[in-house]
Design a protein around this motif. Structure first.
Motif, PDB file in Angstrom:
ATOM      1  N   UNK A 187       0.810  -1.218   0.000  1.00 60.59           N
ATOM      2  CA  UNK A 187       0.000   0.000   0.000  1.00 60.59           C
ATOM      3  C   UNK A 187       0.844   1.269   0.000  1.00 60.59           C
ATOM      4  N   UNK A 188       1.967   1.284   0.739  1.00 60.88           N
ATOM      5  CA  UNK A 188       2.725   2.540   0.825  1.00 60.88           C
ATOM      6  C   UNK A 188       3.878   2.637  -0.174  1.00 60.88           C
ATOM      7  N   UNK A 189       4.216   1.522  -0.828  1.00 60.93           N
ATOM      8  CA  UNK A 189       5.253   1.479  -1.876  1.00 60.93           C
ATOM      9  C   UNK A 189       6.619   1.991  -1.398  1.00 60.93           C
ATOM     10  N   UNK A 190       6.854   1.883  -0.082  1.00 63.32           N
ATOM     11  CA  UNK A 190       8.150   2.290   0.454  1.00 63.32           C
ATOM     12  C   UNK A 190       8.188   3.696   1.002  1.00 63.32           C
ATOM     13  N   UNK A 191       7.085   4.419   0.897  1.00 58.37           N
ATOM     14  CA  UNK A 191       7.029   5.771   1.470  1.00 58.37           C
ATOM     15  C   UNK A 191       6.705   5.686   2.963  1.00 58.37           C
ATOM     16  N   UNK A 192       6.866   6.788   3.658  1.00 59.66           N
ATOM     17  CA  UNK A 192       6.825   6.780   5.114  1.00 59.66           C
ATOM     18  C   UNK A 192       5.446   6.888   5.718  1.00 59.66           C
ATOM     19  N   UNK A 193       4.621   5.891   5.545  1.00 59.05           N
ATOM     20  CA  UNK A 193       3.302   5.880   6.182  1.00 59.05           C
ATOM     21  C   UNK A 193       3.430   5.530   7.664  1.00 59.05           C
ATOM     22  N   UNK A 194       2.353   5.741   8.406  1.00 58.60           N
ATOM     23  CA  UNK A 194       2.363   5.408   9.835  1.00 58.60           C
ATOM     24  C   UNK A 194       2.623   3.929  10.049  1.00 58.60           C
TER      25      UNK A 194
END
Length: 231
Positions: free
Chosen positions: A185-192
């Motif tokens: 879901x986040x593709x490696x980005x900084x989600x919670x």
């Protein structure tokens, strides 16, 4: 948000000025804390036809629409995607990693028969991170930067789509081996959820470890700041 429809206005002006090939270039994954950076390229020539229906900057399209556009775009233009790993970002910095990924993508085009003679690169953004990474024989290649080219320039929009889909597919596949990071879901980005998993189980080999301590304060448009963090 209604996607801005890109056109061939810039490409046609470059052809009128004597260029033979226009190569749109765009990056993806620059601000992620895990996974590679990717660079897409899309080469069009004088015989380029009308812009594919629905083409837009990949950030303005749904995942399903991006996926559907890939086969259309790859018939419309000659495309390639280059990647540079999280390890490269850690060891060399984000600017060098982008350059390496871009050089790899252009190298694939050349290997597949695209000539760079008489070509011009249209690079999305305001900073040329590509020229210094090119092999010596390709350094005379003219690189022109253009802010928001992925929104109004069809070749760059096409490059953004193929790069985004390729990198998203890679991160979705990586999710299967490490589902706790929620990469699907986040593709490696900084989600919670992503940060929670790092705190719970520690970083993965795909993480940009030199970024983790400062990831929340990284300015996505500040290449000098990113380079210092990544180096």
């Amino acid at each position: 948000m209604t996607p801005v429809r890109p056109s061939l206005r810039l490409e046609k002006s470059l052809f009128a000025a004597g260029r033979v090939t226009v190569i749109g270039v765009d990056e993806v994954g620059r601000g992620a804390i895990a996974g590679p950076v990717g660079v897409g390229v899309a080469a069009v020539t004088l015989d380029v036809r009308r812009v594919p229906q629905g083409l837009a900057d990949s950030k303005l399209l749904s995942p399903a629409r991006r996926e559907a556009l890939v086969p259309v775009v790859t018939r419309w233009a000659r495309t390639a995607v280059g990647m540079a790993s999280a390890q490269v970002v850690d060891e060399q910095g984000i600017v060098a990693a982008l350059g390496l990924a871009g050089a790899r993508a252009l190298g694939t085009l050349v290997h597949e028969g695209v000539s760079l003679e008489g070509a011009v690169v249209v690079l999305d953004g305001s900073f040329d991170w590509l020229t210094r990474a090119l092999a010596a024989e390709h350094r005379p290649l003219d690189v022109q930067v253009r802010v928001k080219a992925d929104r109004d320039c069809a070749s760059v929009a096409a490059a953004s789509v193929v790069a985004k889909v390729a990198r998203d597919d890679l991160m979705t596949a990586a999710h299967d081996d490490a589902p706790h990071y929620a990469w699907a879901s986040n593709k490696g980005y900084g989600s919670s959820a992503h940060y929670d998993a790092i705190r719970a189980v520690g970083p993965h080999e795909l993480h940009r470890k030199t970024w983790l301590h400062a990831a929340s304060s990284v300015a996505l448009d500040g290449f000098e700041e990113l380079d210092s963090v990544g180096g």
